[in-house]
Enzyme design. Structure first.
Site, mmCIF file in Angstrom:
data_model
loop_
_atom_site.group_PDB
_atom_site.id
_atom_site.type_symbol
_atom_site.label_atom_id
_atom_site.label_comp_id
_atom_site.label_asym_id
_atom_site.label_seq_id
_atom_site.Cartn_x
_atom_site.Cartn_y
_atom_site.Cartn_z
ATOM 1 N N LYS A 1 8.573 27.610 -34.446
ATOM 2 C CA LYS A 1 7.347 27.515 -35.246
ATOM 3 C C LYS A 1 7.057 26.074 -35.671
ATOM 4 O O LYS A 1 5.909 25.632 -35.634
ATOM 5 C CB LYS A 1 7.492 28.434 -36.475
ATOM 6 C CG LYS A 1 6.271 28.508 -37.345
ATOM 7 C CD LYS A 1 6.401 29.642 -38.360
ATOM 8 C CE LYS A 1 7.551 29.387 -39.318
ATOM 9 N NZ LYS A 1 7.167 29.285 -40.711
ATOM 10 N N ARG B 1 2.767 35.666 -47.537
ATOM 11 C CA ARG B 1 4.076 36.263 -47.271
ATOM 12 C C ARG B 1 4.072 37.750 -47.589
ATOM 13 O O ARG B 1 4.975 38.467 -47.195
ATOM 14 C CB ARG B 1 5.057 35.553 -48.183
ATOM 15 C CG ARG B 1 6.460 35.142 -47.842
ATOM 16 C CD ARG B 1 6.806 34.674 -46.499
ATOM 17 N NE ARG B 1 8.104 34.042 -46.471
ATOM 18 C CZ ARG B 1 8.317 32.735 -46.336
ATOM 19 N NH1 ARG B 1 7.317 31.903 -46.216
ATOM 20 N NH2 ARG B 1 9.540 32.260 -46.305
ATOM 21 N N ARG C 1 22.872 25.341 -32.587
ATOM 22 C CA ARG C 1 22.697 24.168 -33.464
ATOM 23 C C ARG C 1 24.020 23.778 -34.128
ATOM 24 O O ARG C 1 24.185 22.646 -34.558
ATOM 25 C CB ARG C 1 21.696 24.459 -34.594
ATOM 26 C CG ARG C 1 20.308 24.784 -34.128
ATOM 27 C CD ARG C 1 19.333 24.770 -35.281
ATOM 28 N NE ARG C 1 19.735 25.660 -36.388
ATOM 29 C CZ ARG C 1 18.910 26.084 -37.326
ATOM 30 N NH1 ARG C 1 17.652 25.722 -37.314
ATOM 31 N NH2 ARG C 1 19.334 26.872 -38.297
ATOM 32 N N ARG D 1 25.264 24.534 -37.033
ATOM 33 C CA ARG D 1 25.313 24.192 -38.453
ATOM 34 C C ARG D 1 26.294 25.082 -39.188
ATOM 35 O O ARG D 1 26.479 26.249 -38.838
ATOM 36 C CB ARG D 1 23.923 24.316 -39.073
ATOM 37 C CG ARG D 1 23.155 23.035 -38.945
ATOM 38 C CD ARG D 1 21.746 23.123 -39.422
ATOM 39 N NE ARG D 1 21.475 24.200 -40.374
ATOM 40 C CZ ARG D 1 20.256 24.431 -40.840
ATOM 41 N NH1 ARG D 1 19.247 23.690 -40.458
ATOM 42 N NH2 ARG D 1 20.069 25.411 -41.696
ATOM 43 N N ARG E 1 19.654 36.612 -42.752
ATOM 44 C CA ARG E 1 18.363 35.939 -42.943
ATOM 45 C C ARG E 1 17.281 36.564 -42.064
ATOM 46 O O ARG E 1 16.137 36.719 -42.485
ATOM 47 C CB ARG E 1 18.492 34.432 -42.625
ATOM 48 C CG ARG E 1 19.349 33.659 -43.616
ATOM 49 C CD ARG E 1 18.940 32.196 -43.705
ATOM 50 N NE ARG E 1 19.127 31.465 -42.464
ATOM 51 C CZ ARG E 1 20.267 30.863 -42.095
ATOM 52 N NH1 ARG E 1 21.333 30.914 -42.882
ATOM 53 N NH2 ARG E 1 20.339 30.196 -40.968
HETATM 54 P P1 AMP Z 1 10.117 28.921 -45.716
HETATM 55 O O1 AMP Z 1 10.387 27.467 -45.530
HETATM 56 O O2 AMP Z 1 8.690 29.300 -45.398
HETATM 57 O O3 AMP Z 1 11.094 29.798 -44.985
HETATM 58 O O4 AMP Z 1 10.301 29.229 -47.264
HETATM 59 C C1 AMP Z 1 11.532 29.047 -47.902
HETATM 60 C C2 AMP Z 1 11.619 29.933 -49.123
HETATM 61 O O5 AMP Z 1 10.571 29.587 -50.056
HETATM 62 C C3 AMP Z 1 11.410 31.416 -48.873
HETATM 63 O O6 AMP Z 1 12.591 32.037 -48.477
HETATM 64 C C4 AMP Z 1 10.928 31.905 -50.230
HETATM 65 O O7 AMP Z 1 11.989 32.023 -51.142
HETATM 66 C C5 AMP Z 1 10.066 30.755 -50.696
HETATM 67 N N1 AMP Z 1 8.651 30.922 -50.275
HETATM 68 C C6 AMP Z 1 7.960 30.143 -49.383
HETATM 69 N N2 AMP Z 1 6.709 30.584 -49.242
HETATM 70 C C7 AMP Z 1 6.590 31.674 -50.032
HETATM 71 C C8 AMP Z 1 5.535 32.595 -50.316
HETATM 72 N N3 AMP Z 1 4.331 32.489 -49.717
HETATM 73 N N4 AMP Z 1 5.773 33.596 -51.193
HETATM 74 C C9 AMP Z 1 6.972 33.725 -51.795
HETATM 75 N N5 AMP Z 1 8.002 32.901 -51.568
HETATM 76 C C10 AMP Z 1 7.823 31.879 -50.706
#
Ligand code: AMP
Length: 188
Positions: free
Chosen positions: A15, A91, A130, A132, A143
């Protein structure tokens, strides 16, 4: 052309790479709520501290908080002028409903939601490659399961509104990019 694009894809789906290409191609800002929350965390703000705890626990930051953050960002002139690539937002169906409203209020609408689809076993392989330290098979599986659980209702929401384009994310970056472009052209 000013487009409002939403991109969905599990970790390891490629992505990030496709987002960079989209931003370059369409000249629109990339609004990643994950990046915004991580930046808030770095700043040591109260919001960042609270969000950080939720992120570490694999939870979702409450809808009202997220909607407030995104509303402020989408009202900026660059989004009004050039559209936006939304990454990580919405989300939940609740966030999607509010997104529709805030876009409508400024004369915009979601053009297409791209779901970059890479099978779980392929993602698992990519992430293990990767090497990690936090990427044990168990942690990755957890996850991915969480992503599935959180994202499924949203995929349905877009699909019901004929806004969803599923793009096969297996293949070279160039091949996937051509598929992404075709999907946008098909739906916008
Ligand atoms: P991401 O980088 O998009 O995977 O986001 C990392 C973390 O940020 C997620 O696992 C959530 O805990 C939080 N997060 C990001 N975007 C949202 C959203 N639109 N609504 C709720 N939590 C979010």
């Amino acid at each position: 052309m000013s487009l409002v694009l939403v991109i969905l894809g599990r970790q390891g789906s490629g992505k990030g790479t496709q987002c960079a290409r989209l931003v370059d191609h369409f000249g629109c800002p990339h609004v990643s709520t994950g990046d915004m929350l991580r930046a808030a965390r770095e700043d040591g703000s109260e919001l960042g501290r609270k969000a950080g705890e939720i992120m570490d626990a694999g939870g979702l930051v409450p809808d009202d908080v997220m909607i407030g953050i995104v509303r402020d960002r989408l009202a900026k002139p660059d989004v009004l002028r050039n559209g936006v690539l939304l990454d990580g937002f919405p989300r939940t169906p609740g966030q999607a409903e509010e997104l529709e409203k805030m876009l409508a209020a400024q004369g915009q609408a979601i053009d297409v939601a791209i779901n970059l689809d890479v099978p779980v076993d392929a993602v698992m392989e990519r992430m293990l490659a990767r090497g990690r330290e936090d990427d044990t098979p168990e942690a990755i599986a957890k996850r991915l399961a969480l992503y599935e659980e959180q994202t499924a209702p949203l995929v349905d929401w877009f699909s019901e509104r004929d806004l969803l384009q599923v793009v096969d994310g297996l293949g070279t970056e160039d091949i996937v990019w051509q598929r992404v472009l075709s999907a946008i052209e098909a739906d916008s």
